[in-house]
Motif scaffolding. Structure first.
Motif, PDB file in Angstrom:
ATOM      1  N   VAL A 230      26.950 -62.037  58.061  1.00  0.00           N
ATOM      2  CA  VAL A 230      28.090 -62.231  58.972  1.00  0.00           C
ATOM      3  C   VAL A 230      28.865 -63.463  58.511  1.00  0.00           C
ATOM      4  N   GLU A 231      30.120 -63.262  58.096  1.00  0.00           N
ATOM      5  CA  GLU A 231      30.960 -64.345  57.587  1.00  0.00           C
ATOM      6  C   GLU A 231      31.957 -64.795  58.650  1.00  0.00           C
ATOM      7  N   ASN A 232      32.532 -66.008  58.450  1.00  0.00           N
ATOM      8  CA  ASN A 232      33.531 -66.578  59.366  1.00  0.00           C
ATOM      9  C   ASN A 232      33.033 -66.568  60.809  1.00  0.00           C
ATOM     10  N   PHE A 233      31.803 -66.971  60.984  1.00  0.00           N
ATOM     11  CA  PHE A 233      31.160 -66.875  62.288  1.00  0.00           C
ATOM     12  C   PHE A 233      31.912 -67.637  63.378  1.00  0.00           C
ATOM     13  N   SER A 234      32.393 -68.818  63.077  1.00  0.00           N
ATOM     14  CA  SER A 234      33.059 -69.629  64.102  1.00  0.00           C
ATOM     15  C   SER A 234      34.364 -69.017  64.589  1.00  0.00           C
ATOM     16  N   LYS A 235      34.934 -68.085  63.827  1.00  0.00           N
ATOM     17  CA  LYS A 235      36.197 -67.460  64.204  1.00  0.00           C
ATOM     18  C   LYS A 235      36.009 -66.131  64.942  1.00  0.00           C
ATOM     19  N   LEU A 236      34.767 -65.693  65.096  1.00  0.00           N
ATOM     20  CA  LEU A 236      34.505 -64.400  65.725  1.00  0.00           C
ATOM     21  C   LEU A 236      34.649 -64.488  67.234  1.00  0.00           C
ATOM     22  N   ASP A 237      35.302 -63.482  67.813  1.00  0.00           N
ATOM     23  CA  ASP A 237      35.426 -63.385  69.266  1.00  0.00           C
ATOM     24  C   ASP A 237      34.916 -62.041  69.777  1.00  0.00           C
ATOM     25  N   ALA A 238      35.182 -60.991  69.026  1.00  0.00           N
ATOM     26  CA  ALA A 238      34.858 -59.631  69.477  1.00  0.00           C
ATOM     27  C   ALA A 238      33.404 -59.271  69.177  1.00  0.00           C
ATOM     28  N   ILE A 239      32.908 -58.291  69.905  1.00  0.00           N
ATOM     29  CA  ILE A 239      31.567 -57.749  69.675  1.00  0.00           C
ATOM     30  C   ILE A 239      31.555 -57.051  68.317  1.00  0.00           C
ATOM     31  N   LEU A 240      30.509 -57.280  67.534  1.00  0.00           N
ATOM     32  CA  LEU A 240      30.383 -56.667  66.216  1.00  0.00           C
ATOM     33  C   LEU A 240      29.144 -55.791  66.157  1.00  0.00           C
ATOM     34  N   ASP A 241      29.248 -54.673  65.442  1.00  0.00           N
ATOM     35  CA  ASP A 241      28.115 -53.793  65.168  1.00  0.00           C
ATOM     36  C   ASP A 241      27.826 -53.808  63.680  1.00  0.00           C
ATOM     37  N   SER A 242      26.546 -53.847  63.318  1.00  0.00           N
ATOM     38  CA  SER A 242      26.177 -53.738  61.915  1.00  0.00           C
ATOM     39  C   SER A 242      26.379 -52.295  61.454  1.00  0.00           C
ATOM     40  N   GLU A 243      26.282 -52.104  60.153  1.00  0.00           N
ATOM     41  CA  GLU A 243      26.253 -50.743  59.627  1.00  0.00           C
ATOM     42  C   GLU A 243      25.002 -50.059  60.165  1.00  0.00           C
ATOM     43  N   PRO A 244      25.077 -48.777  60.506  1.00  0.00           N
ATOM     44  CA  PRO A 244      23.873 -48.074  60.982  1.00  0.00           C
ATOM     45  C   PRO A 244      22.815 -47.981  59.881  1.00  0.00           C
ATOM     46  N   PHE A 245      21.560 -47.980  60.297  1.00  0.00           N
ATOM     47  CA  PHE A 245      20.433 -47.804  59.378  1.00  0.00           C
ATOM     48  C   PHE A 245      19.423 -46.879  60.054  1.00  0.00           C
ATOM     49  N   THR A 246      18.628 -46.191  59.258  1.00  0.00           N
ATOM     50  CA  THR A 246      17.726 -45.165  59.783  1.00  0.00           C
ATOM     51  C   THR A 246      16.277 -45.636  59.739  1.00  0.00           C
ATOM     52  N   VAL A 247      15.593 -45.483  60.877  1.00  0.00           N
ATOM     53  CA  VAL A 247      14.155 -45.747  60.982  1.00  0.00           C
ATOM     54  C   VAL A 247      13.567 -44.673  61.883  1.00  0.00           C
ATOM     55  N   GLY A 248      12.498 -43.999  61.427  1.00  0.00           N
ATOM     56  CA  GLY A 248      11.829 -42.988  62.242  1.00  0.00           C
ATOM     57  C   GLY A 248      12.742 -41.851  62.650  1.00  0.00           C
ATOM     58  N   ASN A 249      13.596 -41.389  61.745  1.00  0.00           N
ATOM     59  CA  ASN A 249      14.524 -40.268  61.966  1.00  0.00           C
ATOM     60  C   ASN A 249      15.587 -40.551  63.023  1.00  0.00           C
ATOM     61  N   LYS A 250      15.828 -41.812  63.333  1.00  0.00           N
ATOM     62  CA  LYS A 250      16.883 -42.180  64.274  1.00  0.00           C
ATOM     63  C   LYS A 250      17.752 -43.259  63.647  1.00  0.00           C
ATOM     64  N   LYS A 251      19.041 -43.238  64.007  1.00  0.00           N
ATOM     65  CA  LYS A 251      19.970 -44.244  63.498  1.00  0.00           C
ATOM     66  C   LYS A 251      20.052 -45.401  64.488  1.00  0.00           C
ATOM     67  N   TRP A 252      20.001 -46.622  63.929  1.00  0.00           N
ATOM     68  CA  TRP A 252      20.011 -47.850  64.714  1.00  0.00           C
ATOM     69  C   TRP A 252      21.139 -48.749  64.241  1.00  0.00           C
ATOM     70  N   LYS A 253      21.481 -49.742  65.058  1.00  0.00           N
ATOM     71  CA  LYS A 253      22.442 -50.765  64.661  1.00  0.00           C
ATOM     72  C   LYS A 253      22.104 -52.057  65.393  1.00  0.00           C
ATOM     73  N   ILE A 254      22.579 -53.166  64.832  1.00  0.00           N
ATOM     74  CA  ILE A 254      22.463 -54.467  65.481  1.00  0.00           C
ATOM     75  C   ILE A 254      23.803 -54.715  66.168  1.00  0.00           C
ATOM     76  N   VAL A 255      23.758 -55.175  67.412  1.00  0.00           N
ATOM     77  CA  VAL A 255      24.979 -55.487  68.159  1.00  0.00           C
ATOM     78  C   VAL A 255      24.998 -56.990  68.413  1.00  0.00           C
ATOM     79  N   LEU A 256      26.060 -57.654  67.924  1.00  0.00           N
ATOM     80  CA  LEU A 256      26.200 -59.104  68.016  1.00  0.00           C
ATOM     81  C   LEU A 256      27.362 -59.446  68.938  1.00  0.00           C
TER      82      LEU A 256
END
Length: 193
Positions: free
Chosen positions: A63-89
């Motif tokens: 995650v770049e330019n962290f101090s300038k972030l205001d909006a909610i961000l989602d990571s790229e989806p990744f697959t574990v156990g046949n399900k797609k997941w994401k990180i929500v910041l």
């Protein structure tokens, strides 16, 4: 047909030890008790499948330019156990942590595709890794949770205090960049039928 049983009821050594009485003159008796209950109404059943070999995956998100972030961000989806997941910041926090903390969550990327009345047992940890004044720091939290269509995300509104990053504008927060990591283990699934 549905089979059920215990795959490791007794060790072979214990079974063949004559002093235990399971095997007599190279013979043994195996039995089962079956109880059938008649219900006046249709019953619900829950099928639980736990993985003998759990699926673990570590996802790293820069995650770049962290101090300038205001909006909610989602990571790229990744697959574990046949399900797609994401990180929500939530860089400026959400609900209870709004304005005071960074909020961080693990979420199902597409909960609408889950089978009806199903849920997934997940063990996971989330971590933020950052450098301040040439020193690498991190904050990590871990838990076990059940995820389903009605509870597709879980995490912490108070993951780390925003004042930890308050010196970002003064150059103490190296390159205004941090890594957000998720280590996810899917242990099993459950479905009510």
């Amino acid at each position: 047909m549905l089979d059920a049983g215990i795959d490791k009821l007794i060790s072979l050594k214990e079974f063949t030890d004559a002093s235990n009485g399971y095997l007599v003159n190279d013979d043994c008796v195996v039995g089962a008790e079956v109880f059938v209950c008649k219900e006046k109404r249709a019953a619900k059943a829950e099928f639980l499948s736990m993985s003998y070999y759990s699926f673990t995956y570590k996802h790293v998100w820069n995650v770049e330019n962290f101090s300038k972030l205001d909006a909610i961000l989602d990571s790229e989806p990744f697959t574990v156990g046949n399900k797609k997941w994401k990180i929500v910041l939530h860089p400026k926090g959400d609900s209870n942590g709004k304005g005071t903390h960074i909020s961080l969550f693990l979420a199902l990327a597409d909960p609408e595709t889950l089978p009806p009345r199903s849920k997934t047992c997940v063990e996971f940890s989330l971590r933020i890794v950052y450098r301040m004044n040439r020193k690498t720091n991190h904050c990590q939290k871990a838990t076990n949770q059940w995820f389903d269509a009605s509870s597709p995300s879980w995490g912490w509104s108070h993951f780390i205090a925003l004042d930890t990053f308050s010196k970002a504008g003064k150059g103490d927060f190296v390159k205004d960049t941090c890594l957000v990591e998720a280590e996810v283990t899917v242990h099993g699934n459950s479905q009510i039928v």
